[in-house]
Design an enzyme around this catalytic site. Structure first.
Site, short mmCIF file in Angstrom:
data_model
loop_
_atom_site.label_atom_id
_atom_site.label_comp_id
_atom_site.label_asym_id
_atom_site.label_seq_id
_atom_site.Cartn_x
_atom_site.Cartn_y
_atom_site.Cartn_z
CG HIS A 471 -17.49 9.17 12.71
ND1 HIS A 471 -17.35 9.44 11.75
CD2 HIS A 471 -17.27 9.96 13.98
CE1 HIS A 471 -16.23 10.42 12.74
NE2 HIS A 471 -16.61 10.38 13.72
CD GLU A 472 -19.18 10.78 17.09
OE1 GLU A 472 -18.23 10.64 17.90
OE2 GLU A 472 -18.96 11.23 16.93
CG HIS A 475 -14.01 9.23 17.48
ND1 HIS A 475 -13.19 9.52 16.82
CD2 HIS A 475 -15.17 9.85 16.71
CE1 HIS A 475 -13.39 10.71 15.68
NE2 HIS A 475 -14.46 10.12 15.71
CG HIS A 478 -8.02 6.39 18.29
ND1 HIS A 478 -8.31 7.57 18.30
CD2 HIS A 478 -6.89 5.94 18.54
CE1 HIS A 478 -6.90 7.79 17.87
NE2 HIS A 478 -6.44 7.01 18.54
#
Ligand code: ZN
Length: 685
Positions: A471-472, A475, A478
Site C-alpha cells: 500500500h505505502e 503511494h 505515485h
C-alpha cells in the site's frame, strides 16, 4: 547557535541528490532555518506581486509554483524527522514553530497583491492560450487561494489567520499526546503463563521490544504491529483486555496528554472556519474540493456499505460463537475477544495460521517483490545505495532508474517500529518532482511500523503487513513516477478521495498467485508458498471482511457526523457524542471501531482527512474497478493496461481532473460492484 552562514539547513546541500545532510542536523537548526526560509519565500512572493508588468502565466503562476523551494526542503526535512525520528527537543521546536509556519501560509494566501494577479488571470483564463496542464494549474491555485481565505473581507481574514494558527497548534499537540500515551504504556509479560498462546514471532517481537527499552523479559507496546498480533493470539483474556483498553483509550486519560478538550476546540474552530467561507458545516467546506463533492454522495456510499456489512459481520459472529461453544466457552464476545476467536475460526475453517504463513513473508523478499512488480508494470528498477545519507541506521536508500537507465527518483524505506516514530504507516517526500525551474527528481520515503526481529533473525511479515508494505509503496510510486510540469500538480498532490487509488490498487499485486509463487518462499527451506495455502489465504481474507468493514465504516460515520454539526452545536463531551452516534447507528456489540476521536490522527493530528476518512472506501471503488482492467486483459502485468495506468494514474498527478483521467485509463467511469465483490458484500441477486 548556528548563524545563517553556518546553519547546515541553509547551505547548499552537496550530498548525493541533494538529500538532507542528516548527520549535520541538530534540533536547534530548525527554528532559525524555518524563519530565514520563510523570510526568503516572502520576498519572492512580494517580488511576484510587485511587478509592473501585467500578470501572465509565466510571470505569476509559474514563478509562484517555483517559489519557496528552500522553505519546502527545510520543512520536509523537519516534518519527516518529527514523524520518524523525533526527540523532546524536536517536539519543542514543533510546538514553537506550528504558529509561525501557519501564519506564513496565511500571509501567502491572503497576499492581496498576489491574489489580484491570480484572480485576473483566472477571470480571463479562456483567452490565455494555455495548455491543459497550465489551465489546470491556474484553476487549482486559484481555488487554493479562495479556500484559504483570499476573498474574505480584511477583518475576516484577521480572524481566519488566528483560527489557522490556533488549529495548527492544536493538531500538533493532539499528535504529540497520542505518541505520549503510546510511549508511556507497556504491558509486561511475566513468565510463561503470560505468553500463553503467543506464537514464536510474537514472543520474539515482544522480547525485542523489551531489549530496546533495556528491560528483561517480554513486553507489549501500543505499536499496532505488536498489539494486533497480541490481541489475535494471546490466550490470556485478562491481558488482552488490559492491552485493548490501553490501546483504545489513547488520548483519553486525564492529565497532560488528554485530547478531549483539544478535539472539542478543533471542532469549534473548524465550524467557524466553514462559516467564514459561507458553508453550513465543516464537512460541506471540506467536501467541496473532492471527487464526491458533497455530503450526500459520501453518505450514500457509507449507508450502502454499512447496510451490507452488518449482516456480513453477524455471519462471522455466528461462526465465532460456534467455535466458542465447541471449546466450552460461554461468555459474550467483547472487543478484546473478537480477533482471538476469529483467528481460531480462521485456523479451523481455512486452516490458516499466521505462524504457518509468516515464514513465507520475510520483509526483505517482500520488498524485492514490490520492486519487481513495479519493474514489470512500469519498467523502473530499484538499486540499493548504502552510501546515501539517511537519518537512522534502519533506513535503506534506493535509486529508481527509468527504462532509459536514468535515475528518475530516490526512495527511502524506513520499515521498523521504534519509540521515536509515530504509529501507523505513511508515505512522505523530501522533494517533489517538477520540471518548473529545471528538472527535479523526487525523493520519496515510506514509513512502516513492523516489529523488528531479534538480531540475526529475519523479520517476518503477516499477510496484512505485506499488504501495508505494498500500500505505502503504491503511494511511493505515485510520488516517484510523477511526470508533470508543475510542483503543485505533482505526485500525490491530488484530490484527497483520489489519493488512495494508486496505493490501494498496488495492494492487488501482492496477492496475485503469480507474484506469490515467485516471491513468497519459505525463509528456511526456500520452498515457494503452496498453492493450497494461497487459496486458503484468499478465502480467509474474505472471512474477516464483515469485521473490517463495520469497524472502518463506523469510524467514517463518526467522522462525518461530528464534522456535519453547525457552529454552536459542538458537543461538550466529544466522547459521549461519539458513543451516541455509534449507538444510534446500531454498532453491533463486541466489535469496536478503527479509531476513537481521542486518538483519531486522521481527523485531529492535521486537517487532511477531516470529514475525509471515507476516502479509503471511495478510492476502493476506483481501485477494485481499475484492477478489473487487468483481470479482463487476462494478465496481471498486461502491457497495454500498465501503460495506460502509468500515463493516466501514476504519472499524471493532478494535471488532469481525476474523474477524467480515470475515464482515460479505463474507458468509462468506475462501477461500484467490483468493490462490493472484493469485500464479499455483493449479495447474489
Ligand atoms: Zn494510504
Amino acid at each position: 547557535m548556528a548563524t545563517t552562514d553556518t546553519n547546515p539547513l541553509l547551505q547548499r546541500w552537496v550530498t548525493p541528490y541533494e538529500l538532507p545532510p542528516f548527520a549535520a542536523l541538530r534540533p536547534e537548526h530548525f527554528a532559525p532555518a524555518l524563519h530565514e526560509a520563510m523570510r526568503q519565500h516572502r520576498a519572492e512572493i512580494d517580488a511576484i506581486a510587485q511587478q509592473a508588468e501585467a500578470p501572465s502565466f509565466d510571470n505569476t503562476l509559474a514563478r509562484l509554483d517555483a517559489s519557496g523551494r528552500l522553505l519546502a526542503r527545510v520543512e520536509a526535512a523537519f516534518h519527516n524527522l518529527c514523524a520518524s525520528e523525533t526527540s523532546p527537543a524536536l517536539q519543542q521546536v514543533q510546538r514553537e514553530m506550528a504558529g509561525p509556519v501557519a501564519a506564513h501560509s496565511n500571509a501567502l494566501y491572503m497576499h492581496a497583491g498576489l491574489f489580484a494577479r491570480i484572480d485576473r488571470l483566472h477571470a480571463g483564463r479562456a483567452g490565455l492560450g494555455l495548455t491543459p496542464e497550465q489551465l489546470r494549474l491556474l484553476e487549482q491555485v486559484h481555488q487554493d487561494f479562495v479556500r484559504a481565505g483570499a476573498r474574505l473581507a480584511p477583518r475576516d481574514q484577521l480572524r481566519y489567520g488566528a483560527l489557522m494558527e490556533r488549529l495548527a497548534a492544536l493538531t500538533t499537540q493532539f499528535g504529540q499526546n497520542v505518541l505520549a500515551d503510546e510511549t508511556a504504556f507497556v504491558l509486561m509479560l511475566d513468565g510463561e503463563a503470560d505468553l500463553a498462546g503467543l506464537p514464536d514471532f510474537v514472543c520474539d517481537a515482544a522480547r525485542q521490544a523489551a531489549v530496546e527499552r533495556g528491560l528483561d523479559g517480554h513486553l507489549i507496546t501500543l505499536s499496532r504491529s505488536l498489539m494486533v498480533p497480541f490481541l489475535t493470539f494471546s490466550a490470556r483474556r485478562d491481558l488482552r483486555e488490559r492491552g485493548w483498553r490501553a490501546w483504545t483509550s489513547r488520548g483519553e486519560h486525564p492529565g497532560s496528554s488528554d485530547n478531549r478538550a483539544i478535539v472539542r476546540e478543533i471542532l469549534q474552530l473548524r465550524a467557524e472556519q466553514a462559516v467564514l467561507h459561507g458553508y453550513a458545516t465543516y464537512a460541506d467546506y471540506a467536501l467541496a474540493n473532492t471527487m464526491a463533492r458533497n455530503r450526500d454522495a459520501v453518505m450514500r456510499l457509507l449507508d450502502d456499505v454499512w447496510q451490507r456489512a452488518v449482516p456480513a459481520l453477524e455471519v462471522e459472529r455466528a461462526q465465532l460463537q460456534a467455535q466458542m461453544r465447541d471449546e466450552g466457552i460461554a461468555h459474550e464476545i467483547e472487543p478484546w475477544d473478537w480477533r482471538f476467536w476469529a483467528e481460531r475460526v480462521r485456523r479451523r475453517s481455512y486452516a490458516v495460521d499466521d505462524a504457518e504463513v509468516k515464514p513465507y513473508f520475510p520483509l526483505e523478499r517482500m520488498v524485492a517483490a514490490a520492486f519487481d512488480c513495479a519493474e514489470r508494470l512500469f519498467g523502473v528498477r530499484f538499486t540499493e545505495r548504502a552510501d546515501l545519507p539517511v537519518y537512522h541506521p534502519d533506513v535503506k536508500a534506493y535509486e529508481m532508474r527509468d527504462r532509459a537507465g536514468r535515475v528518475a527518483g530516490i526512495f527511502l524505506h524506513d520499515n521498523f517500529a521504534r519509540a521515536s516514530k509515530r504509529s501507523g504507516a505513511w508515505m512522505s517526500s523530501f522533494r517533489q518532482q517538477t520540471r518548473n525551474g529545471g528538472d527535479v527528481i523526487p525523493i520519496i520515503v515510506n514509513n512502516n511500523n513492523f516489529a523488528q526481529a531479534a538480531p540475526g533473525h529475519p523479520t517476518l511479515l503477516s499477510f496484512d503487513d505485506v499488504r501495508t508494505l505494498f500500500h505505502e509503496f503504491g503511494h511511493g510510486l505515485h510520488g516517484l513516477l510523477s511526470n508533470v510540469g508543475y510542483e503543485r500538480l505533482s505526485g500525490t498532490n491530488v484530490l484527497r478521495d483520489f489519493v488512495e487509488l494508486p496505493s490501494q490498487l498496488f495492494e492487488h499485486w501482492m496477492s496475485e498467485p503469480e507474484v506469490l509463487r515467485r516471491h513468497a518462499c519459505h525463509v528456511q527451506t526456500g520452498e515457494p508458498i503452496p498453492e493450497a495455502l494461497i487459496e486458503r489465504l484468499a478465502a480467509a481474507r474474505r472471512f474477516g471482511q464483515g469485521f473490517e468493514t463495520v469497524r472502518y465504516t463506523a469510524s467514517a460515520l463518526t467522522d462525518m457526523a461530528v464534522h456535519s454539526l453547525p457552529p454552536g452545536q459542538t458537543p461538550d463531551d466529544v466522547v459521549a457524542f461519539e458513543t451516541e452516534v455509534l449507538r444510534a447507528r446500531g454498532l453491533p456489540p463486541g466489535v469496536g471501531v478503527n479509531h476513537r476521536f481521542t486518538h483519531f490522527q486522521h481527523l485531529f493530528a492535521g486537517s487532511g482527512y477531516a470529514a475525509g476518512y471515507y476516502v479509503y472506501l471511495w478510492a476502493e471503488v476506483l481501485d477494485a474497478d481499475a484492477h478489473d482492467a487487468f483481470v479482463e486483459a487476462g494478465d496481471p502485468f498486461d502491457a497495454a493496461a500498465a501503460a495506460r495506468l502509468l500515463r493516466h494514474i501514476y504519472a499524471a498527478g493532478d494535471s488532469v481532473e481525476p474523474g477524467a483521467t480515470y475515464v482515460a485509463f479505463r474507458g468509462r467511469a468506475a462501477r461500484l460492484e467490483p468493490m462490493l465483490k472484493q469485500r464479499g458484500l455483493l449479495t447474489p441477486a
